[in-house]
Design an enzyme around this catalytic site. Structure first.
Site, PDB file in Angstrom:
ATOM      1  N   ASP A 504       0.815  -1.216   0.000  1.00 55.27           N
ATOM      2  CA  ASP A 504       0.000   0.000   0.000  1.00 55.27           C
ATOM      3  C   ASP A 504       0.846   1.262   0.000  1.00 55.27           C
ATOM      4  O   ASP A 504       0.335   2.358  -0.212  1.00 55.27           O
ATOM      5  CB  ASP A 504      -0.862   0.047   1.273  1.00 55.27           C
ATOM      6  CG  ASP A 504      -2.056  -0.872   1.195  1.00 55.27           C
ATOM      7  OD1 ASP A 504      -2.425  -1.264   0.077  1.00 55.27           O
ATOM      8  OD2 ASP A 504      -2.603  -1.193   2.255  1.00 55.27           O
TER       9      ASP A 504
HETATM   10  C1  GLC Z   1      -1.059  -3.908   5.579  1.00 54.00           C
HETATM   11  C2  GLC Z   1      -2.362  -3.939   4.827  1.00 54.00           C
HETATM   12  C3  GLC Z   1      -2.284  -4.753   3.585  1.00 54.00           C
HETATM   13  C4  GLC Z   1      -1.096  -4.327   2.798  1.00 54.00           C
HETATM   14  C5  GLC Z   1       0.167  -4.352   3.612  1.00 54.00           C
HETATM   15  C6  GLC Z   1       1.359  -3.818   2.882  1.00 54.00           C
HETATM   16  O1  GLC Z   1      -0.805  -5.156   6.129  1.00 54.00           O
HETATM   17  O2  GLC Z   1      -3.391  -4.456   5.625  1.00 54.00           O
HETATM   18  O3  GLC Z   1      -3.441  -4.620   2.811  1.00 54.00           O
HETATM   19  O4  GLC Z   1      -1.012  -5.168   1.705  1.00 54.00           O
HETATM   20  O5  GLC Z   1       0.003  -3.571   4.754  1.00 54.00           O
HETATM   21  O6  GLC Z   1       1.278  -2.481   2.659  1.00 54.00           O
HETATM   22  C1  GLC Z   2      -0.278   2.467   5.999  1.00 54.85           C
HETATM   23  C2  GLC Z   2       0.477   1.253   6.493  1.00 54.85           C
HETATM   24  C3  GLC Z   2       0.187   0.039   5.669  1.00 54.85           C
HETATM   25  C4  GLC Z   2      -1.288  -0.130   5.509  1.00 54.85           C
HETATM   26  C5  GLC Z   2      -1.902   1.162   4.954  1.00 54.85           C
HETATM   27  C6  GLC Z   2      -3.389   1.059   4.749  1.00 54.85           C
HETATM   28  O1  GLC Z   2       0.208   2.864   4.774  1.00 54.85           O
HETATM   29  O2  GLC Z   2       1.841   1.455   6.515  1.00 54.85           O
HETATM   30  O3  GLC Z   2       0.770  -1.091   6.247  1.00 54.85           O
HETATM   31  O4  GLC Z   2      -1.555  -1.183   4.659  1.00 54.85           O
HETATM   32  O5  GLC Z   2      -1.626   2.206   5.827  1.00 54.85           O
HETATM   33  O6  GLC Z   2      -4.116   1.603   5.783  1.00 54.85           O
END
Ligand code: GLC
Ligand code: GLC
Length: 829
Positions: A504
């Site tokens: 993300d």
């Molecule tokens: C968090 C989110 C997931 C995402 C991951 C890497 O675990 O829940 O959806 O893929 O971060 O950013």
């Molecule tokens: C932030 C976190 C990530 C998560 C995302 C979505 O970017 O670092 O892990 O998946 O939020 O809320």
């Protein structure tokens, strides 16, 4: 090394022996509609279905002191005031123990020869939490104790509860029944709300109560010394606005050796609009006091609460409900069990990993001690991944989840990134455009069918964006999911990333210098972008192969052939444009520059594309898989697991987005993202390197944690992130519980390492284990078949099966059919 507890495998419990854990160590209560989070000192809160919109009790995140608010009990014995869970009083106890079990927690404390034990759980199919308080006099004198309960109501919407004080501080309303034995919270009930909550003592009279926080606690006291508790006298307060609470007061006399049980019940109920009020009728209880002081037309129709209170008004009923819960868990955990000499692996497989899979399935990423319950709904990709770790437990719930998720898809295959569990509607703030999302629907659905053999799910009619009239079959949803990647390719014929892929925080199209923007919701400039993702490429090949296999299975050979061509083309594109020499590239950015290449100054290698491309076996025959795995060892691995990227970013790169905004060693910037370690581990099994797979597995597995102080968070579940080698404290865990790590490690250990994989026809046996593992037995229930599979490894191999004997006769190949009945399988490696 200091430890704070130990595993009790016999009872499937983790036993905490010191209340001052390095962080609150929590557990989850409830498993369908009514939920609770509970820490080892009874902190936490409850909600119904949705942690944001139906928050029942109030909790203060990240507060001082930590873990403030919960279901608290106070005992005033005349000499001292104490709580069985140590907090909030923090009076030194003579003994303390917290046992976190499967959806229940039992906290026991003792002081001055009195032992108080509280069992917390949510009975099956019940919208209430039971707190069974057992108080025992262990002395040879009569004890006179004053027992107070305490819980604070949340005004339903957890987000506005913490902000809209001009309104909130005037709206609180309660009703009090039976001299305080039952306290009802009914804020906003007169208007549109059709639900109320209640806190009751079901098996005893009470000697007083409080419902107004200030009257009970005192404006300048904290919860460790509420003024009523210190004074040993409730104030029988009636809340009018401000902060409504529920507190009962009971005078307890115990003869030497005597023990008494008090049943407290915290419940939630909904009434149909026309049945909301008790108007006309006389309320059952004559001592009823309303906020107006008289009988009025806003009195709650309490029939539903009365029914639940009556149902749990005896210790026998409560114990029976507790036994039912335990039996449910016996049953849930009986589908896959392993026996081996490795106690740590056994406990992860048989207990804690499966338990965590159920919890993540229920909560997605909504409510933990790191997720406040107001931020996020159910993630599209998250939920599909969670499902894969859970489907063997309750397949019918996984089925419904797949339909719910697919219903938030758009006609072009894209989908909402998140949806709210209460409404099941897509979340507009986050929107869509995460181009990995569609692939995960294939991943989840295939896992469901392989577990259940239920192909009929493919014929279910499922709408787009929940719009009635737009329904197509679920199979069509899968087809357009597959096509979404094919229709969104970039200049190298690799998948365009969109807003982001699994990571993300790799926001290649957002270019944000705006201090007021969030990376997750900021404008996505994908239009005209060249940003492509190798992670999606690997995911597409992996799930694309699953799609082809499925098409062939249901006699759609033409569609299978078409899809296979797309996959072959993707494999070629990866080999041609996605290989950096020693590892797979991570991406191309907006301008078409490489990310995750040896040519880059920072972030030369990323784990996600190594994981997905090795899992998909891209270039296996050319040695690419082995080289990429070696590079993971060389550059990403550390004592506590593999970091996400290396070297960490030390500068902010606007073209990369959030990832480079994090301090080095944390989160997606070179943290050990436990979630993607298993991808590489599965990659190791594709390369048949059992010893390497095992080494990576044990590095992030909770049962192997030695330094509990450093690790900080719960030693019985995975956390999303452990601080990486560039961080200030490598090895420090954060964000425990709600993470795809649970499901991924579950399939890694059970399917890829121990090698018991569900297939459309039955079970494939394909171990890839450490050469030191000489024998193990797996008990697996698949559909109507039950297998006892013993795997012997006399020659210390890492993979490969030389013989399989099924019910006494040797078979060809390594797939055993799921014929109903019990089967004994003997495997020699
Ligand atoms: C968090 C989110 C997931 C995402 C991951 C890497 O675990 O829940 O959806 O893929 O971060 O950013
Ligand atoms: C932030 C976190 C990530 C998560 C995302 C979505 O970017 O670092 O892990 O998946 O939020 O809320």
């Amino acid at each position: 090394m200091k430890t704070f507890g130990f595993f009790d495998d016999q009872n499937r419990e983790y036993v905490i022996t010191d209340p001052a854990t390095p962080f609150p160590w929590i557990n989850y209560l409830g498993n369908e509609d009514f939920f609770g989070l509970i820490s080892n000192t009874a902190g936490g809160y409850n909600f119904y279905k949705d942690a944001k919109f139906r928050r029942i009790t109030r909790y203060r995140y990240n507060s001082v002191p930590m873990d403030n608010g919960g279901r608290y009990f106070y005992i005033n014995d005349g000499e001292s005031v104490w709580s069985p869970g140590w907090k909030p009083c923090k009076t030194k106890l003579d003994s303390y123990e917290c046992r976190h079990g499967m959806n229940y927690t039992r906290i026991t404390g003792s002081k001055n020869e009195v032992e108080a034990s509280v069992l917390f759980f949510v009975p099956l199919k019940t919208w209430a939490e039971i707190q069974k308080v057992t108080i025992k006099n262990t002395s040879n004198k009569v004890k006179r104790l004053k027992l107070f309960s305490y819980t604070e109501w949340c005004l339903w919407n957890a987000a506005t509860d913490g902000e809209n004080f001009q309104r909130n501080l005037s709206t609180g309303e309660v009703e009090i029944e039976n001299g305080g034995a039952a306290i009802y919270h009914k804020t906003e009930y007169k208007e549109r709300r059709n639900h109320y909550a209640y806190y009751a003592v079901t098996n005893a009279q009470v000697d007083g109560y409080d419902t107004d926080r200030e009257s009970f606690v005192g404006l300048y006291n904290d919860l460790s010394e509420p003024q009523c508790v210190t004074a040993g006298k409730p104030s029988n307060s009636v809340a009018h606005g401000w902060s409504p609470i529920a507190s009962q007061y009971i005078e307890v006399t115990l003869q030497p050796g005597e023990q008494k049980d008090y049943i407290f019940l915290l419940g939630y109920a909904e009434n149909a609009q026309e049945q909301k009020f008790a108007v006309g009728g006389t309320p059952a209880d004559s001592t009823l006091i309303t906020s107006l002081g008289t009988l009025d037309h806003t009195i709650i129709n309490k029939e539903k609460a009365h029914e639940v209170i009556a149902r749990f008004s005896t210790v026998e009923a409560v114990d029976a409900a507790y036994n039912e819960l335990r039996q449910m868990w016996d049953e849930l955990l009986s589908k896959y069990t392993v026996k081996s000499d490795d106690e740590r692996m056994n406990r992860m497989v048989n207990i804690w990993n499966q338990y965590q899979c159920m919890i993540t399935f229920n909560f997605s990423r909504s409510a933990s001690f790191f997720e406040s319950g107001v931020g996020r709904g159910m993630g599209f990709r998250d939920s599909n991944q969670d499902l894969v770790g859970f489907v063997h437990q309750v397949p019918s719930r996984a089925r419904q989840r797949i339909i719910d998720i697919a219903s938030t898809q758009f006609p072009d295959g894209g989908c909402y990134h998140q949806y709210q569990p209460l409404t099941k509607r897509g979340n507009n703030d986050i929107g869509g455009g995460f181009n990995d999302d569609p692939c995960w629907l294939i991943f989840g659905t295939v896992a469901y069918i392989k577990e259940t053999g239920d192909f009929s799910i493919l014929d279910e009619m499922v709408p787009f964006d929940n719009q009635p009239g737009t329904e197509v079959t679920l199979f069509d949803h899968l087809r357009i999911s597959f096509n979404h990647v094919v229709e969104n390719l970039g200049p190298h014929m690799l998948p365009l990333i969109g807003r982001a892929d699994w990571n993300d925080c790799l926001n290649l199209n957002c270019f944000s210098w705006d201090p007021n923007e969030s990376f997750q919701t900021t404008e996505n400039n994908s239009e005209g972008s060249k940003a492509e993702s190798l992670m999606i490429a690997g995911l597409f090949v992996l799930t694309g192969k699953q799609y082809v296999e499925l098409c062939n299975k249901i006699a759609r050979g033409e569609e299978a052939a078409r899809a296979q061509k797309c996959i072959d083309a993707m494999v070629e594109a990866v080999k041609k444009h996605g290989w950096d020499g020693e590892w797979y590239l991570r991406a191309y950015d907006y301008y078409g520059n490489k990310i995750g290449s040896n040519e880059c100054e920072e972030g030369k290698i990323f784990i996600e594309s190594q994981g997905f491309c090795t899992m998909a076996g891209i270039g296996l025959e050319d040695g690419m898989v082995d080289r990429a795995l070696d590079s993971c060892k060389k550059y990403l691995d550390s004592k506590h697991g593999m970091v996400l990227n290396h070297p960490a970013f030390t500068k902010y790169y606007v073209e990369m987005g959030e990832i480079s905004s994090y301090p080095a060693g944390y989160k997606e910037n070179a943290g050990i993202f436990c979630h993607n370690n298993p991808w590489v581990i599965i990659g190791e099994t594709v390369a048949r390197r059992g010893n390497d797979a095992w080494e990576h597995y044990t590095k992030i597995c909770p049962a192997w944690i030695e330094d509990q102080t450093l690790h900080k968070v719960e030693p019985y579940v995975y956390c999303q992130m452990v601080a990486g080698k560039d961080a200030a404290k490598p090895g420090e865990g954060k964000n425990s519980w709600l993470t795809g790590t649970a499901a991924w490690n579950w399939i890694t250990i059970t399917q890829y390492i121990l090698g018991i994989k569900p297939t459309y026809d039955g079970i494939e046996i394909d171990p890839c284990i450490p050469s030191t593992l000489k024998e193990y037995t797996v008990h697996r229930v698949l559909r109507d078949a039950e297998f006892d599979i013993t795997i012997k490894n006399p020659n210390g191999k890492q993979s490969g099966v030389s013989q399989i004997v099924l019910d006494g006769s040797a078979i060809e190949g390594n797939i055993i059919t799921a014929t109903p009945g019990h089967h004994v399988v003997e495997v020699t490696m």
